[in-house]
Design a protein around this motif. Structure first.
Motif, PDB file in Angstrom:
ATOM      1  N   VAL A 122      -2.390  17.256  49.033  1.00 41.89           N
ATOM      2  CA  VAL A 122      -2.870  16.498  50.182  1.00 41.89           C
ATOM      3  C   VAL A 122      -3.444  15.152  49.755  1.00 41.89           C
ATOM      4  CG1 VAL A 122      -4.454  16.546  52.148  1.00 41.89           C
ATOM      5  CG2 VAL A 122      -3.412  18.671  51.334  1.00 41.89           C
ATOM      6  N   GLU A 123      -3.037  14.114  50.493  1.00 39.58           N
ATOM      7  CA  GLU A 123      -3.622  12.788  50.328  1.00 39.58           C
ATOM      8  C   GLU A 123      -3.901  12.254  51.728  1.00 39.58           C
ATOM      9  OE1 GLU A 123      -2.842   8.541  48.088  1.00 39.58           O
ATOM     10  OE2 GLU A 123      -1.293  10.058  48.019  1.00 39.58           O
ATOM     11  N   GLY A 124      -5.178  12.211  52.093  1.00 44.34           N
ATOM     12  CA  GLY A 124      -5.550  11.820  53.456  1.00 44.34           C
ATOM     13  C   GLY A 124      -5.065  12.877  54.433  1.00 44.34           C
ATOM     14  N   ASP A 125      -4.285  12.461  55.437  1.00 44.37           N
ATOM     15  CA  ASP A 125      -3.737  13.436  56.393  1.00 44.37           C
ATOM     16  C   ASP A 125      -2.252  13.695  56.142  1.00 44.37           C
ATOM     17  OD1 ASP A 125      -2.649  11.064  57.319  1.00 44.37           O
ATOM     18  OD2 ASP A 125      -3.191  11.394  59.419  1.00 44.37           O
ATOM     19  N   THR A 126      -1.773  13.283  54.959  1.00 47.73           N
ATOM     20  CA  THR A 126      -0.377  13.492  54.574  1.00 47.73           C
ATOM     21  C   THR A 126      -0.316  14.535  53.461  1.00 47.73           C
ATOM     22  OG1 THR A 126       0.153  11.212  55.145  1.00 47.73           O
ATOM     23  CG2 THR A 126       1.709  12.354  53.711  1.00 47.73           C
ATOM     24  N   ALA A 127       0.686  15.393  53.511  1.00 43.11           N
ATOM     25  CA  ALA A 127       0.812  16.445  52.507  1.00 43.11           C
ATOM     26  C   ALA A 127       2.262  16.579  52.061  1.00 43.11           C
ATOM     27  CB  ALA A 127       0.326  17.771  53.068  1.00 43.11           C
ATOM     28  N   THR A 128       2.422  16.982  50.804  1.00 43.50           N
ATOM     29  CA  THR A 128       3.721  17.303  50.234  1.00 43.50           C
ATOM     30  C   THR A 128       3.728  18.800  49.969  1.00 43.50           C
ATOM     31  OG1 THR A 128       3.827  15.120  49.189  1.00 43.50           O
ATOM     32  CG2 THR A 128       5.313  16.823  48.331  1.00 43.50           C
ATOM     33  N   VAL A 129       4.829  19.470  50.318  1.00 42.21           N
ATOM     34  CA  VAL A 129       4.931  20.929  50.230  1.00 42.21           C
ATOM     35  C   VAL A 129       6.113  21.329  49.357  1.00 42.21           C
ATOM     36  CG1 VAL A 129       5.254  23.060  51.568  1.00 42.21           C
ATOM     37  CG2 VAL A 129       3.948  21.156  52.555  1.00 42.21           C
ATOM     38  N   GLY A 130       5.939  22.397  48.592  1.00 43.40           N
ATOM     39  CA  GLY A 130       7.025  22.944  47.787  1.00 43.40           C
ATOM     40  C   GLY A 130       6.729  24.385  47.436  1.00 43.40           C
ATOM     41  N   ILE A 131       7.610  24.977  46.644  1.00 45.85           N
ATOM     42  CA  ILE A 131       7.352  26.333  46.160  1.00 45.85           C
ATOM     43  C   ILE A 131       6.840  26.236  44.731  1.00 45.85           C
ATOM     44  CG2 ILE A 131       9.041  27.402  47.703  1.00 45.85           C
ATOM     45  CD1 ILE A 131      10.888  27.772  45.226  1.00 45.85           C
ATOM     46  N   TRP A 149       9.278  19.190  51.439  1.00 49.17           N
ATOM     47  CA  TRP A 149       9.074  18.281  52.567  1.00 49.17           C
ATOM     48  C   TRP A 149       7.675  17.692  52.548  1.00 49.17           C
ATOM     49  CZ3 TRP A 149       8.781  23.596  53.525  1.00 49.17           C
ATOM     50  CH2 TRP A 149       7.651  24.060  54.177  1.00 49.17           C
ATOM     51  N   ARG A 150       7.537  16.590  53.304  1.00 49.92           N
ATOM     52  CA  ARG A 150       6.239  15.961  53.523  1.00 49.92           C
ATOM     53  C   ARG A 150       5.904  16.104  54.999  1.00 49.92           C
ATOM     54  NH1 ARG A 150       7.792  11.682  49.358  1.00 49.92           N
ATOM     55  NH2 ARG A 150       6.686  12.489  47.535  1.00 49.92           N
ATOM     56  N   MET A 151       4.609  16.158  55.256  1.00 48.16           N
ATOM     57  CA  MET A 151       4.180  16.344  56.636  1.00 48.16           C
ATOM     58  C   MET A 151       2.846  15.666  56.887  1.00 48.16           C
ATOM     59  SD  MET A 151       3.079  20.397  56.285  1.00 48.16           S
ATOM     60  CE  MET A 151       2.589  20.641  57.970  1.00 48.16           C
ATOM     61  N   THR A 152       2.573  15.416  58.168  1.00 48.06           N
ATOM     62  CA  THR A 152       1.268  14.944  58.608  1.00 48.06           C
ATOM     63  C   THR A 152       0.503  16.162  59.092  1.00 48.06           C
ATOM     64  OG1 THR A 152       2.234  12.837  59.274  1.00 48.06           O
ATOM     65  CG2 THR A 152       0.067  13.391  60.189  1.00 48.06           C
ATOM     66  N   LEU A 153      -0.702  16.350  58.580  1.00 52.93           N
ATOM     67  CA  LEU A 153      -1.512  17.508  58.956  1.00 52.93           C
ATOM     68  C   LEU A 153      -2.024  17.359  60.381  1.00 52.93           C
ATOM     69  CD1 LEU A 153      -3.750  17.823  55.749  1.00 52.93           C
ATOM     70  CD2 LEU A 153      -1.535  18.876  56.200  1.00 52.93           C
ATOM     71  N   SER A 154      -2.062  18.472  61.117  1.00 57.78           N
ATOM     72  CA  SER A 154      -2.652  18.435  62.452  1.00 57.78           C
ATOM     73  C   SER A 154      -4.051  19.047  62.456  1.00 57.78           C
ATOM     74  CB  SER A 154      -1.752  19.136  63.473  1.00 57.78           C
ATOM     75  OG  SER A 154      -1.551  20.476  63.116  1.00 57.78           O
ATOM     76  N   ASP A 155      -4.378  19.862  61.429  1.00 57.32           N
ATOM     77  CA  ASP A 155      -5.707  20.483  61.340  1.00 57.32           C
ATOM     78  C   ASP A 155      -6.059  20.691  59.876  1.00 57.32           C
ATOM     79  OD1 ASP A 155      -8.037  21.935  61.481  1.00 57.32           O
ATOM     80  OD2 ASP A 155      -7.189  23.591  62.643  1.00 57.32           O
ATOM     81  N   SER A 156      -6.738  19.707  59.281  1.00 58.47           N
ATOM     82  CA  SER A 156      -7.062  19.805  57.855  1.00 58.47           C
ATOM     83  C   SER A 156      -8.007  20.964  57.562  1.00 58.47           C
ATOM     84  CB  SER A 156      -7.655  18.491  57.343  1.00 58.47           C
ATOM     85  OG  SER A 156      -8.846  18.183  58.035  1.00 58.47           O
ATOM     86  N   GLY A 157      -8.657  21.514  58.571  1.00 58.24           N
ATOM     87  CA  GLY A 157      -9.523  22.677  58.384  1.00 58.24           C
ATOM     88  C   GLY A 157      -8.761  23.899  57.906  1.00 58.24           C
ATOM     89  N   GLU A 158      -7.444  23.943  58.168  1.00 61.94           N
ATOM     90  CA  GLU A 158      -6.625  25.080  57.717  1.00 61.94           C
ATOM     91  C   GLU A 158      -6.528  25.146  56.198  1.00 61.94           C
ATOM     92  OE1 GLU A 158      -3.637  25.560  61.548  1.00 61.94           O
ATOM     93  OE2 GLU A 158      -2.943  24.427  59.807  1.00 61.94           O
ATOM     94  N   LEU A 159      -6.782  24.045  55.509  1.00 64.37           N
ATOM     95  CA  LEU A 159      -6.729  24.031  54.047  1.00 64.37           C
ATOM     96  C   LEU A 159      -7.771  24.967  53.439  1.00 64.37           C
ATOM     97  CD1 LEU A 159      -6.309  20.180  53.564  1.00 64.37           C
ATOM     98  CD2 LEU A 159      -4.553  21.921  53.149  1.00 64.37           C
ATOM     99  N   ALA A 160      -8.848  25.210  54.162  1.00 61.92           N
ATOM    100  CA  ALA A 160      -9.927  26.063  53.653  1.00 61.92           C
ATOM    101  C   ALA A 160      -9.457  27.499  53.412  1.00 61.92           C
ATOM    102  CB  ALA A 160     -11.106  26.046  54.616  1.00 61.92           C
TER     103      ALA A 160
END
Length: 123
Positions: A14-23, A97-108
């Motif tokens: 995660v960087e700001g409200d942008t995230a990169t996802v992979g396995i 993929w990359r995505m814009t987070l809608s709820d950064s609280g889910e990272l917890a």
């Protein structure tokens, strides 16, 4: 940039409200040689835990789940020509993929790297 992990072996950086996802490297090692990656479309809305992508290997097809909710901004186009990037660099150039987070609280709800390593060690 903080990196988090799921029990389904996805990583998210995660960087700001942008995230990169992979396995994770563990996941790709369990799947074997990756032969095809189905990526989500840009603009697709994904909910936490939704199947967002599929990774095909010589062993099986496996869903990849969204670690958090958000909107896909891009898929890793390099994987269309070189799906084996997931095998050689799952936690780098083999991102999905990359995505814009809608709820950064889910990272917890996700694990940090040390917690993930401990989780994998128990498998």
């Amino acid at each position: 940039m903080p990196r988090y992990f799921t029990k389904d072996h996805e990583w998210i950086e995660v960087e700001g409200d942008t995230a990169t996802v992979g396995i994770t490297d563990y996941a790709q090692s369990q799947l074997g040689d990756i032969t095809f990656v189905e990526l989500p479309d840009a603009g697709a809305s994904v909910g936490k835990g939704d199947s967002a992508s599929v990774v095909d290997s010589v062993k099986a097809a496996s869903d990849v789940y969204a670690p958090v909710s958000g909107t896909v901004t891009e898929g890793n186009g390099a994987l269309e020509e070189e799906p084996e990037l997931v095998n050689s660099d799952a936690e780098g150039a083999g991102w999905l993929w990359r995505m814009t987070l809608s709820d950064s609280g889910e990272l917890a709800d996700l694990m940090d790297e040390n917690a993930y390593k401990a989780f994998v060690a128990e498998l």
